[in-house]
Design an enzyme around this catalytic site. Structure first.
Site, PDB file in Angstrom:
ATOM      1  N   CYS A   5       5.295  38.459 -58.601  1.00 38.26           N
ATOM      2  CA  CYS A   5       6.111  39.355 -60.091  1.00 38.26           C
ATOM      3  C   CYS A   5       7.946  37.934 -60.105  1.00 38.26           C
ATOM      4  O   CYS A   5       7.203  36.460 -60.537  1.00 38.26           O
ATOM      5  CB  CYS A   5       6.570  40.579 -59.532  1.00 38.26           C
ATOM      6  SG  CYS A   5       7.307  41.325 -61.200  1.00 38.26           S
ATOM      7  N   HIS A  57       3.141  44.015 -58.705  1.00 36.78           N
ATOM      8  CA  HIS A  57       3.949  44.559 -56.912  1.00 36.78           C
ATOM      9  C   HIS A  57       2.744  44.983 -55.834  1.00 36.78           C
ATOM     10  O   HIS A  57       2.152  45.869 -55.995  1.00 36.78           O
ATOM     11  CB  HIS A  57       4.333  45.523 -57.342  1.00 36.78           C
ATOM     12  CG  HIS A  57       6.399  44.181 -58.118  1.00 36.78           C
ATOM     13  ND1 HIS A  57       7.147  44.389 -56.818  1.00 36.78           N
ATOM     14  CD2 HIS A  57       6.433  43.945 -58.730  1.00 36.78           C
ATOM     15  CE1 HIS A  57       7.968  43.247 -57.375  1.00 36.78           C
ATOM     16  NE2 HIS A  57       8.170  43.680 -58.832  1.00 36.78           N
ATOM     17  N   GLU A 111       2.938  44.999 -52.915  1.00 36.57           N
ATOM     18  CA  GLU A 111       3.386  45.672 -52.012  1.00 36.57           C
ATOM     19  C   GLU A 111       3.588  47.053 -52.108  1.00 36.57           C
ATOM     20  O   GLU A 111       4.168  48.066 -51.160  1.00 36.57           O
ATOM     21  CB  GLU A 111       4.859  44.787 -51.552  1.00 36.57           C
ATOM     22  CG  GLU A 111       6.099  45.254 -52.241  1.00 36.57           C
ATOM     23  CD  GLU A 111       5.847  44.496 -53.934  1.00 36.57           C
ATOM     24  OE1 GLU A 111       4.583  43.833 -54.267  1.00 36.57           O
ATOM     25  OE2 GLU A 111       7.091  44.573 -54.031  1.00 36.57           O
TER      26      GLU A 111
HETATM   27  N1  GLN Z   1      11.738  41.138 -65.021  1.00 35.41           N
HETATM   28  C1  GLN Z   1      11.982  40.334 -63.505  1.00 35.41           C
HETATM   29  C2  GLN Z   1      12.353  38.437 -63.576  1.00 35.41           C
HETATM   30  O1  GLN Z   1      12.183  38.122 -64.974  1.00 35.41           O
HETATM   31  C3  GLN Z   1      10.746  39.894 -62.537  1.00 35.41           C
HETATM   32  C4  GLN Z   1      10.682  42.177 -61.962  1.00 35.41           C
HETATM   33  C5  GLN Z   1      10.029  41.606 -61.017  1.00 35.41           C
HETATM   34  O2  GLN Z   1      10.340  41.051 -60.111  1.00 35.41           O
HETATM   35  N2  GLN Z   1       9.395  42.993 -60.867  1.00 35.41           N
HETATM   36  O3  GLN Z   1      13.225  37.685 -62.595  1.00 35.41           O
END
Ligand code: GLN
Length: 196
Positions: free
Chosen positions: A84, A175, A177
């Site tokens: 992410c 994610h 995890e």
């Molecule tokens: N929207 C976040 C970003 O741009 C990432 C979101 C996340 O890690 N769940 O940094």
């Protein structure tokens, strides 16, 4: 074997648990360490770079001198599992000047790519290399917008790549995890070390 879970922002206990469960399933003795300062990553065999807010994570990684250690880790061919916001930070280009990326994964990403309608969603995702779909949890997720020639796309949502691999680096837009399924931690962190 030592695995670093970068924890400059927020709690990373779920990643530590997933790393330990994946290691146990292989019979490895693994110490998973949350890393908040420089000096630990160089002693680690593999690194997980979790989600959060990519602007904050990239700022802290550079301020605390962890960023060059992560680049050296990948240059040495060791596994990096970036999820992410971690994917955004690892990318070549975050398409956002507030994120100073590590440029260890030859992709450009669009932050928050799935829009307000789909801020958070779950999807049973077909991922290359896994026999059964993965329960993927997306939270304000990025999508991979542009993929370099050496990058393998492992999974897509609506035609947009959400899981990629380039050499020792695996990047996910979701994610892994947040479910009990540790298969992707296993593949990303331990397959390269086993020489698979
Ligand atoms: N929207 C976040 C970003 O741009 C990432 C979101 C996340 O890690 N769940 O940094």
């Amino acid at each position: 074997m030592r695995v670093a879970v970068v924890g400059v922002q927020g709690d990373v206990a779920e990643h530590v648990t997933a790393v330990e469960r994946a290691a146990a399933s292989r019979g490895h003795a693994v110490e998973a360490t949350a890393v908040r300062n420089a000096g630990v990553v160089p002693d680690c065999d593999a690194v997980a770079l979790p989600g959060g807010e990519s602007t904050t994570i990239s700022r802290l990684l550079h301020r605390r001198d962890i960023a060059p250690e992560l680049v050296a880790h990948v240059e040495a061919g060791k596994p990096l599992f970036a999820t992410c916001a971690g994917l955004i930070v690892a990318a070549r280009d975050a398409r956002d000047s507030r994120v100073e990326t590590l440029d260890v994964l030859d992709v450009a990403v669009d932050r928050n790519a799935f829009g307000r309608q789909r801020d958070s969603f779950e999807s049973r995702l077909d991922v290359a290399g896994l026999d059964d779909p993965f329960p993927a949890v997306f939270i304000r997720a990025p999508a991979v917008a542009d993929v370099g020639p050496d990058v393998e796309v492992l999974a897509t949502v609506d035609g947009q790549p959400v899981a990629v691999r380039e050499g020792p680096v695996v990047g996910l837009a979701f994610h892994p995890e947040l479910t009990d399924d540790f298969r992707l931690h296993d593949v990303a962190l331990f397959d390269p070390l086993a020489g698979d």
